[in-house]
Design a protein around this motif. Structure first.
Motif, PDB file in Angstrom:
ATOM      1  N   MET A   1       4.033  12.032  28.480  1.00 46.13           N
ATOM      2  CA  MET A   1       3.926  13.489  28.602  1.00 46.13           C
ATOM      3  C   MET A   1       3.831  13.870  30.068  1.00 46.13           C
ATOM      4  SD  MET A   1       0.846  15.978  27.377  1.00 46.13           S
ATOM      5  CE  MET A   1      -0.185  15.229  28.668  1.00 46.13           C
ATOM      6  N   ASN A   2       4.572  14.845  30.427  1.00 42.68           N
ATOM      7  CA  ASN A   2       4.502  15.363  31.784  1.00 42.68           C
ATOM      8  C   ASN A   2       3.303  16.298  31.874  1.00 42.68           C
ATOM      9  OD1 ASN A   2       5.159  15.930  34.383  1.00 42.68           O
ATOM     10  ND2 ASN A   2       6.919  17.215  33.932  1.00 42.68           N
ATOM     11  N   PRO A   3       2.215  15.904  32.567  1.00 46.27           N
ATOM     12  CA  PRO A   3       0.980  16.682  32.514  1.00 46.27           C
ATOM     13  C   PRO A   3       1.109  18.071  33.078  1.00 46.27           C
ATOM     14  CG  PRO A   3       0.847  14.987  34.208  1.00 46.27           C
ATOM     15  CD  PRO A   3       2.097  14.735  33.429  1.00 46.27           C
ATOM     16  N   GLY A   4       1.732  18.196  34.205  1.00 47.21           N
ATOM     17  CA  GLY A   4       1.882  19.502  34.824  1.00 47.21           C
ATOM     18  C   GLY A   4       3.347  19.819  35.012  1.00 47.21           C
ATOM     19  N   VAL A   5       3.671  21.061  35.146  1.00 43.16           N
ATOM     20  CA  VAL A   5       5.049  21.454  35.408  1.00 43.16           C
ATOM     21  C   VAL A   5       5.072  22.122  36.775  1.00 43.16           C
ATOM     22  CG1 VAL A   5       7.017  22.803  34.640  1.00 43.16           C
ATOM     23  CG2 VAL A   5       5.487  21.768  32.958  1.00 43.16           C
ATOM     24  N   PRO A   6       5.430  21.400  37.843  1.00 45.68           N
ATOM     25  CA  PRO A   6       5.380  21.982  39.184  1.00 45.68           C
ATOM     26  C   PRO A   6       6.391  23.097  39.342  1.00 45.68           C
ATOM     27  CG  PRO A   6       6.475  19.844  39.239  1.00 45.68           C
ATOM     28  CD  PRO A   6       5.950  20.027  37.853  1.00 45.68           C
ATOM     29  N   THR A   7       6.009  24.120  40.073  1.00 44.58           N
ATOM     30  CA  THR A   7       6.959  25.167  40.376  1.00 44.58           C
ATOM     31  C   THR A   7       7.994  24.635  41.351  1.00 44.58           C
ATOM     32  OG1 THR A   7       5.602  25.954  42.197  1.00 44.58           O
ATOM     33  CG2 THR A   7       5.216  26.943  40.050  1.00 44.58           C
ATOM     34  N   GLU A   8       9.088  25.365  41.508  1.00 45.95           N
ATOM     35  CA  GLU A   8      10.211  24.861  42.304  1.00 45.95           C
ATOM     36  C   GLU A   8       9.792  24.514  43.721  1.00 45.95           C
ATOM     37  OE1 GLU A   8      14.673  26.327  43.666  1.00 45.95           O
ATOM     38  OE2 GLU A   8      13.529  27.467  42.194  1.00 45.95           O
ATOM     39  N   ASN A   9       8.894  25.322  44.308  1.00 48.35           N
ATOM     40  CA  ASN A   9       8.528  25.070  45.700  1.00 48.35           C
ATOM     41  C   ASN A   9       7.527  23.939  45.844  1.00 48.35           C
ATOM     42  OD1 ASN A   9       6.341  26.452  44.617  1.00 48.35           O
ATOM     43  ND2 ASN A   9       5.877  27.538  46.526  1.00 48.35           N
ATOM     44  N   ARG A  10       7.074  23.355  44.734  1.00 50.62           N
ATOM     45  CA  ARG A  10       6.164  22.211  44.821  1.00 50.62           C
ATOM     46  C   ARG A  10       6.892  20.884  44.648  1.00 50.62           C
ATOM     47  NH1 ARG A  10       1.140  24.343  41.093  1.00 50.62           N
ATOM     48  NH2 ARG A  10       1.003  26.398  42.012  1.00 50.62           N
ATOM     49  N   VAL A  11       8.079  20.912  44.074  1.00 52.65           N
ATOM     50  CA  VAL A  11       8.818  19.676  43.875  1.00 52.65           C
ATOM     51  C   VAL A  11       9.061  19.017  45.229  1.00 52.65           C
ATOM     52  CG1 VAL A  11      10.993  18.690  43.094  1.00 52.65           C
ATOM     53  CG2 VAL A  11       9.884  20.495  41.755  1.00 52.65           C
ATOM     54  N   GLY A  12       8.833  17.708  45.303  1.00 52.89           N
ATOM     55  CA  GLY A  12       9.017  16.995  46.554  1.00 52.89           C
ATOM     56  C   GLY A  12       7.758  16.879  47.384  1.00 52.89           C
ATOM     57  N   ARG A  13       6.656  17.480  46.944  1.00 55.27           N
ATOM     58  CA  ARG A  13       5.406  17.309  47.671  1.00 55.27           C
ATOM     59  C   ARG A  13       4.938  15.867  47.578  1.00 55.27           C
ATOM     60  NH1 ARG A  13       1.345  22.492  46.751  1.00 55.27           N
ATOM     61  NH2 ARG A  13       2.380  23.872  48.227  1.00 55.27           N
ATOM     62  N   SER A  14       4.069  15.513  48.497  1.00 57.50           N
ATOM     63  CA  SER A  14       3.574  14.142  48.526  1.00 57.50           C
ATOM     64  C   SER A  14       2.063  14.147  48.656  1.00 57.50           C
ATOM     65  CB  SER A  14       4.202  13.373  49.690  1.00 57.50           C
ATOM     66  OG  SER A  14       3.939  14.030  50.919  1.00 57.50           O
ATOM     67  N   VAL A  15       1.453  13.050  48.235  1.00 56.07           N
ATOM     68  CA  VAL A  15       0.004  12.905  48.300  1.00 56.07           C
ATOM     69  C   VAL A  15      -0.317  11.457  48.627  1.00 56.07           C
ATOM     70  CG1 VAL A  15      -0.206  12.439  45.810  1.00 56.07           C
ATOM     71  CG2 VAL A  15      -2.172  13.361  47.065  1.00 56.07           C
ATOM     72  N   GLY A  16      -1.364  11.262  49.422  1.00 54.80           N
ATOM     73  CA  GLY A  16      -1.851   9.925  49.713  1.00 54.80           C
ATOM     74  C   GLY A  16      -3.132   9.657  48.940  1.00 54.80           C
ATOM     75  N   ILE A  17      -3.281   8.431  48.478  1.00 58.91           N
ATOM     76  CA  ILE A  17      -4.465   8.041  47.704  1.00 58.91           C
ATOM     77  C   ILE A  17      -5.041   6.777  48.309  1.00 58.91           C
ATOM     78  CG2 ILE A  17      -5.378   7.418  45.434  1.00 58.91           C
ATOM     79  CD1 ILE A  17      -2.938   8.853  44.205  1.00 58.91           C
ATOM     80  N   ILE A  18      -6.282   6.851  48.753  1.00 58.07           N
ATOM     81  CA  ILE A  18      -6.970   5.664  49.245  1.00 58.07           C
ATOM     82  C   ILE A  18      -7.841   5.146  48.110  1.00 58.07           C
ATOM     83  CG2 ILE A  18      -8.595   4.731  50.921  1.00 58.07           C
ATOM     84  CD1 ILE A  18      -7.716   6.795  52.897  1.00 58.07           C
ATOM     85  N   GLY A  19      -7.429   4.025  47.549  1.00 60.36           N
ATOM     86  CA  GLY A  19      -8.122   3.452  46.408  1.00 60.36           C
ATOM     87  C   GLY A  19      -7.182   3.310  45.235  1.00 60.36           C
ATOM     88  N   ALA A  20      -6.855   2.080  44.870  1.00 59.29           N
ATOM     89  CA  ALA A  20      -5.945   1.826  43.757  1.00 59.29           C
ATOM     90  C   ALA A  20      -6.708   1.292  42.559  1.00 59.29           C
ATOM     91  CB  ALA A  20      -4.851   0.844  44.176  1.00 59.29           C
ATOM     92  N   GLY A  21      -7.945   1.793  42.390  1.00 61.55           N
ATOM     93  CA  GLY A  21      -8.707   1.456  41.198  1.00 61.55           C
ATOM     94  C   GLY A  21      -8.302   2.352  40.040  1.00 61.55           C
ATOM     95  N   ARG A  22      -9.176   2.463  39.052  1.00 63.63           N
ATOM     96  CA  ARG A  22      -8.818   3.209  37.842  1.00 63.63           C
ATOM     97  C   ARG A  22      -8.532   4.673  38.141  1.00 63.63           C
ATOM     98  NH1 ARG A  22     -13.590   0.400  34.203  1.00 63.63           N
ATOM     99  NH2 ARG A  22     -12.448  -1.528  33.700  1.00 63.63           N
ATOM    100  N   LEU A  23      -9.401   5.317  38.929  1.00 68.22           N
ATOM    101  CA  LEU A  23      -9.185   6.725  39.241  1.00 68.22           C
ATOM    102  C   LEU A  23      -7.918   6.912  40.057  1.00 68.22           C
ATOM    103  CD1 LEU A  23      -9.983   9.702  39.366  1.00 68.22           C
ATOM    104  CD2 LEU A  23     -11.446   9.139  41.333  1.00 68.22           C
ATOM    105  N   GLY A  24      -7.743   6.102  41.089  1.00 72.13           N
ATOM    106  CA  GLY A  24      -6.577   6.242  41.941  1.00 72.13           C
ATOM    107  C   GLY A  24      -5.275   6.091  41.170  1.00 72.13           C
ATOM    108  N   LEU A  25      -5.228   5.135  40.237  1.00 68.77           N
ATOM    109  CA  LEU A  25      -4.012   4.922  39.461  1.00 68.77           C
ATOM    110  C   LEU A  25      -3.754   6.073  38.491  1.00 68.77           C
ATOM    111  CD1 LEU A  25      -4.213   1.096  38.704  1.00 68.77           C
ATOM    112  CD2 LEU A  25      -2.659   2.269  40.275  1.00 68.77           C
TER     113      LEU A  25
END
Length: 260
Positions: A1-25
């Motif tokens: 399931m696609n949780p959110g439906v980004p608006t057109e101007n949000r497509v292509g945004r990026s995010v960094g995550i420090i921590g590849a544990g359960r929450l990060g994944l």
């Protein structure tokens, strides 16, 4: 399931995550499902399922995770964040998704339990970081299982606290894209309302009920708070609501945390 439906101007945004544990994944998977590029730090364990997340994931180090992104999420144990190369976060919006657990973090030198933990995190970060508290008051499996498309009847709320209105608005967008309804929860000085032991912590709430709880300090009488637990939540035995409501009344799959 696609949780959110980004608006057109949000497509292509990026995010960094420090921590590849359960929450990060969990956050990485929801962000990818909404069209984000994700940079995430790798642990030393080669078996982590990072490469299986897809081509829009870059596995990197903490010192380079902020390159090319606007937002970086801290999803490491609270007692470990000072070990990070915090200087690389300068000029970024940083999300504090960490919690202080005394059984693990009690040896932190100089820890002040009377100060909201996000205030302490902010003091350790570069002065031009815009810090926001979010993604911390539900468990990783609640975040994993509860993401919903916009306007879904059982879509739940996540609190967002911060001192910079622009940064708060940006993280509200992110929370929306991840599959949740953001609720502005005030400044970092009041972000202890999202910490362990608060009424919000561990509670599955709709946005209206969360706003009432934050405004009044107690849930509204007879207005939607408890939402049914998922099968995984029932197995885990996680408290998921702070008050009974018409939506949950008589439902054996809803548990309630007593309100003082």
């Amino acid at each position: 399931m696609n949780p959110g439906v980004p608006t057109e101007n949000r497509v292509g945004r990026s995010v960094g995550i420090i921590g590849a544990g359960r929450l990060g994944l969990v956050v990485a998977r929801h962000a990818l499902a909404s069209g984000y590029q994700v940079r995430i730090t790798a642990s030393a364990a080669p078996g982590r399922p990072l490469e299986r997340l897809g081509p829009r994931v870059t596995v990197t180090s903490p010192s380079s995770v902020a390159e090319g992104v606007e937002v970086v999420i801290l999803a490491v144990p609270f007692h470990r964040f000072r070990e990070l190369p915090l200087g690389c976060l300068a000029g970024h919006i940083v999300v504090d998704a960490m919690n202080h657990w005394p059984s693990v973090d009690e040896t932190i030198i100089g820890f002040d339990s009377t100060t909201p933990t996000s205030v302490l995190v902010g003091r350790a970060l570069p002065s031009d970081v815009l810090l926001v508290k979010a993604l911390n008051h539900l468990s990783y499996h609640q975040l994993r299982d509860r993401a919903r498309p916009p306007a879904a009847p059982d879509r739940i709320a996540l609190a967002v606290s911060g001192d910079d209105p622009g940064a708060v608005a940006r993280i509200e967008d992110l929370v929306t894209d991840l599959g949740f309804d953001p609720v502005a929860a005030g400044s970092l000085d009041s972000s202890d309302r999202q910490q362990p032991g608060s009424l919000l912590f561990g509670s599955i709430l709709d946005a209206s009920t969360m706003r009432h709880l934050l405004d009044i300090g107690a849930p509204p009488a007879g207005v939607g708070a408890g939402l049914p637990m998922s099968r995984r939540e029932r197995r885990a035995g996680t408290p998921t609501a702070c008050c009974e409501s018409p939506l949950a009344a008589g439902n054996p799959n809803v548990r309630f945390r007593p309100v003082p």
